[in-house]
Design an enzyme around this catalytic site. Sequence first.
Site: not given
Length: 180
Positions: A128, A19
Amino acid sequence: MEVETRAQIYHERQRLQFCLLHSLNNLFQEKDAFTRAYLNAISERLDLDDPAKGRWSPIFKSHHNTITGNYDINVLIAALEGKGKTVVWHDRRNRASAIDLDGHSDKLMGIILNIPVRRCAGLWKSRHWVALRRIEGVWYNLDSEFAAPYAFKDLEEVRKLLDGIIADGAEILLVNNEAQ
């Protein structure tokens, strides 16, 4: 008859735990603005700078996992500085209204979020990376877990998202175009 045209938005989708790589490419709106090899080299350099931390495992390095990605903040900052950008941590005690989202200045390139997440029915905690960017006057959420970029309807919607994730423990990093 008027036809509304929107900018072509580059958007990488999530693979494994890359990510950070996806958020950087989404922020720069370019497929290979950053590559795994480039981020791995940064991580290796950071490990060499601190030998006590860097060589504890051939897979789990101190700044990333060599198989799945999962790069840390040190890699993010070094990658952005390598492209002439500066990173400023947003003080979580301040609300999103303290961020100049209006575009009065070309200084703010975009925003990187580091959001706490729970996976596997809450058994595994992780974080994330997500990029937000203003493109042709419209702010977009370029989350690599989304099927497509999300265009915010207005600045209040952006601020509401930012205030909500600040309350949930997210970190907000402002990516600036020029050195401070």
